[in-house]
Scaffold this motif. Structure first.
Motif, short mmCIF file in Angstrom:
data_model
loop_
_atom_site.label_atom_id
_atom_site.label_comp_id
_atom_site.label_asym_id
_atom_site.label_seq_id
_atom_site.Cartn_x
_atom_site.Cartn_y
_atom_site.Cartn_z
N GLU A 165 4.78 21.98 8.38
CA GLU A 165 4.75 23.44 8.24
C GLU A 165 5.11 24.13 9.55
O GLU A 165 5.83 25.12 9.57
N HIS A 166 4.62 23.57 10.67
CA HIS A 166 4.94 24.14 11.97
C HIS A 166 6.45 24.06 12.25
O HIS A 166 7.06 25.01 12.75
N ARG A 167 7.03 22.92 11.92
CA ARG A 167 8.48 22.76 12.13
C ARG A 167 9.27 23.71 11.24
O ARG A 167 10.29 24.28 11.66
N SER A 168 8.80 23.90 10.02
CA SER A 168 9.49 24.81 9.11
C SER A 168 9.46 26.24 9.65
O SER A 168 10.47 26.96 9.61
N ARG A 169 8.28 26.65 10.16
CA ARG A 169 8.18 27.98 10.72
C ARG A 169 9.04 28.13 11.96
O ARG A 169 9.70 29.17 12.17
N ALA A 170 9.07 27.09 12.80
CA ALA A 170 9.91 27.15 14.00
C ALA A 170 11.38 27.23 13.64
O ALA A 170 12.17 28.00 14.24
N ARG A 211 0.55 19.79 8.46
CA ARG A 211 0.56 20.90 9.43
C ARG A 211 1.78 20.82 10.34
O ARG A 211 2.39 21.83 10.68
N ALA A 262 12.63 28.41 10.85
CA ALA A 262 12.89 29.73 10.28
C ALA A 262 12.98 30.79 11.38
O ALA A 262 13.83 31.68 11.34
N ARG A 263 12.09 30.66 12.40
CA ARG A 263 12.13 31.62 13.50
C ARG A 263 13.42 31.49 14.30
O ARG A 263 14.07 32.49 14.65
#
Length: 323
Positions: A14-19, A11, A21-22
């Motif tokens: 995944e959170h770091r990947s989303r951050a 998790r 990407a954002r």
């Protein structure tokens, strides 16, 4: 236990990947806005000058471009004399500055001893930082009297040549297209020579050493190795200097003479787009003001065309190099 401990790690990843990407998306948006801001500024400047000069451009149309009449008393305006003066002085500056800049760059990169390269390069960069009004004052108080002294010699010698004689005929005023072109050449010389020196230094030393090892002279190394390697950048530097010459105002205003008469002689006074705007804009009203703003739009168009030609030339050279 292993599956339970792996879930928080997954998790977190995944959170770091989303951050990431954002943040990357926001960064791309910011860069795109910066690029669009430049385009919007460019388009806004063009449209504002076009709108300001609409009274003359829409009223006279092509007559404004090809007419040499400039009479604010009768509201008769023609842009031909300023356009011709701008192009002629810039061409003179380019013809004089490019060979000298090439010689300076070649001397600093290939011939000059190490102890001399730094001071000379620094002096050239200092010349580039001198305000244009200083060049104009120097041209008016120092160079104009000098030109007034040698113009009779030009008139008596070159003025008698059948084909080009008319170019060097005229009274010894000192003010004129030739004087303005020479002052412009002095102004753009530091820019062109600095660019040439920097790009000449990017040539790999092994290429030049290999050519010298085969018995080539310094000129052969420059002509066969250095110039082909840096051709695109050299052309870009030349057009950079040309763009500076096209838009120069104060230095040209001091020494050009500010006359709207079109003659074949380079010794006669003339005018340019920038000097016309600088001289008359404060007192212009109505149609006169619109004509001056229209001149500004024409200067924008001329500069854009010059830079477009430079880009097309560089693209063509890149295609030839790719083959």
């Amino acid at each position: 236990m292993q599956a339970t401990s792996a879930e928080p790690l997954a998790r977190d990843t995944e959170h770091r990947s989303r951050a990431d990407a954002r943040h990357d998306f926001i960064f791309r948006i910011l860069l795109r806005c910066c690029a669009l801001l430049v385009l919007a500024t460019l388009l806004g400047a063009a449209l504002s000058t076009l709108w300001g000069g609409r009274e003359v451009l829409f009223k006279d149309g092509l007559h404004f471009l090809f007419s040499a009449d400039w009479n604010p008393v009768e509201d008769q305006y023609g842009a031909l004399a300023p356009i011709v003066g701008t192009l002629v002085t810039s061409l003179i500056a380019l013809v004089l500055a490019v060979p000298v800049s090439f010689g300076i760059a070649l001397f600093l990169t290939e011939i000059a001893p190490g102890w001399m390269r730094g001071p000379v390069a620094t002096a050239i960069e200092l010349l580039a930082g001198i305000p244009s009004i200083i060049y104009g004052m120097w041209g008016l108080f120092v160079f104009v009297p000098f030109m007034a002294g040698i113009e009779p010699w030009l008139n008596d010698t070159l003025g008698n040549i059948p084909v080009i004689g008319a170019v060097f005929q005229g009274p010894p005023l000192g003010l004129g297209l030739l004087t303005a072109g020479i002052v412009l050449a002095v102004m753009i010389l530091p820019f062109i020579s600095s660019v040439m020196r920097e790009v000449f230094q990017t040539v790999p030393a092994r290429l030049k050493e290999s050519s010298y090892a085969l018995g080539s002279t310094t000129w052969e190394v420059v002509w066969d190795i250095v110039l082909p390697y840096t051709r695109s950048a050299v052309i870009g530097g030349i057009f950079l200097g040309l763009g500076r010459a096209l838009g120069e105002t104060m230095a040209v205003t001091f020494v050009l003479g500010n006359s709207y008469n079109i003659t074949a002689s380079l010794l006669m006074p003339g005018t340019s787009i920038s000097s016309s705007i600088a001289n008359e804009f404060n007192e212009a009203v109505g149609l006169h003001r619109s004509a001056l703003i229209a001149l500004g739009f024409l200067l924008f168009v001329v500069t854009f065309i010059v830079l477009l030609i430079a880009r097309l030339m560089l693209r063509q050279l890149a295609r030839k190099e790719g083959r």
